[in-house]
Design an enzyme around this catalytic site. Sequence first.
Site, short mmCIF file in Angstrom:
data_model
loop_
_atom_site.label_atom_id
_atom_site.label_comp_id
_atom_site.label_asym_id
_atom_site.label_seq_id
_atom_site.Cartn_x
_atom_site.Cartn_y
_atom_site.Cartn_z
N GLU A 40 0.84 -1.20 0.00
CA GLU A 40 0.00 0.00 0.00
C GLU A 40 0.88 1.26 0.00
O GLU A 40 1.88 1.34 0.71
CB GLU A 40 -0.91 0.00 1.23
CG GLU A 40 -1.87 1.18 1.29
CD GLU A 40 -2.77 1.16 2.51
OE1 GLU A 40 -3.81 1.85 2.48
OE2 GLU A 40 -2.43 0.48 3.51
N LYS A 110 -9.93 2.20 -2.44
CA LYS A 110 -10.18 1.80 -1.05
C LYS A 110 -11.55 2.29 -0.61
O LYS A 110 -11.86 3.49 -0.66
CB LYS A 110 -9.08 2.38 -0.16
CG LYS A 110 -9.06 1.85 1.26
CD LYS A 110 -7.81 2.37 1.97
CE LYS A 110 -7.60 1.79 3.35
NZ LYS A 110 -6.33 2.27 3.95
N CYS A 151 -6.03 -2.77 2.70
CA CYS A 151 -5.82 -2.54 4.13
C CYS A 151 -7.10 -2.54 4.96
O CYS A 151 -7.67 -3.59 5.22
CB CYS A 151 -5.02 -1.24 4.32
SG CYS A 151 -4.18 -1.14 5.93
#
Length: 273
Positions: A40, A110, A151
Amino acid sequence: MKIGLIQMGAGMDKEENLLRAAEFVKKCKEKEADIAVLPEIFNGPYSNDYFRPYAEPVKGKSWQALSCMAKDNQLWLVGGSIPEIDEEGKVYNTSFVFDPEGRQVARHRKMHLFDIDVKGGQSFKESDTFTAGDEVTVFDTPWGKIGLCICFDFRFPELSRLMVLGGAQVLVVPAAFNMTTGPAHWELLFRQRAVDGQCYTVGAAPARDEKGCYVSYGNSIAVSPWGDVLWRAGAEETFQVVELDMEQVQQVRQQLPLLSARREDVYQVRELK
């Protein structure tokens, strides 16, 4: 399927970060990787102070570099994530996926932004800079479908479930857990999602820099559909090519037929009277 997990640090120099990423991707190819995964925010510091200054549009410098890495090494590439800016000036935490010809085949923005305040631990608010994405991402490969999230997305079991229901046999997660959440939940989450989804889960994290503006836990990981840890890194810069036996996904799903046995009617929300 052989998947290369890259755990690299990211400094202030974007050009240097891209060059280091290219070196690691090449090393994965030399170890016969079919797919490589970067961490990331691999092209710059993980900080709200730098997300917008480092942000690029689709087909910008970092996008072009990733496309070349995939084509030059003739492998599939999950390009970790980078700050992406759109035509309206919105910034997203975005992962681009490229095939061996360097063509973009998927993009994940995300969905769940990292807004936390742990008493005595980490405090961070991605939403100060990033806009949340709104699409579940599953893409086709010669070895089967792969689900992709970033994440904090991985903490939400509903998203992993949707990817598995969409056919995903592997869940790939570029992620940067920190020194509060990492020791507590990193391995637990990857093993938990693997067992729940009866699929492989793999996470590629930044290497740990104790002097950095954000200290990553590291510990990039690969877990089998049975919940076994196949490989786990430490804190340092490293990479590893892990072989995933895709037949094991079907074997586990046949032995414990959770997907076919799930009764949707049981999970309907009913009004209490």
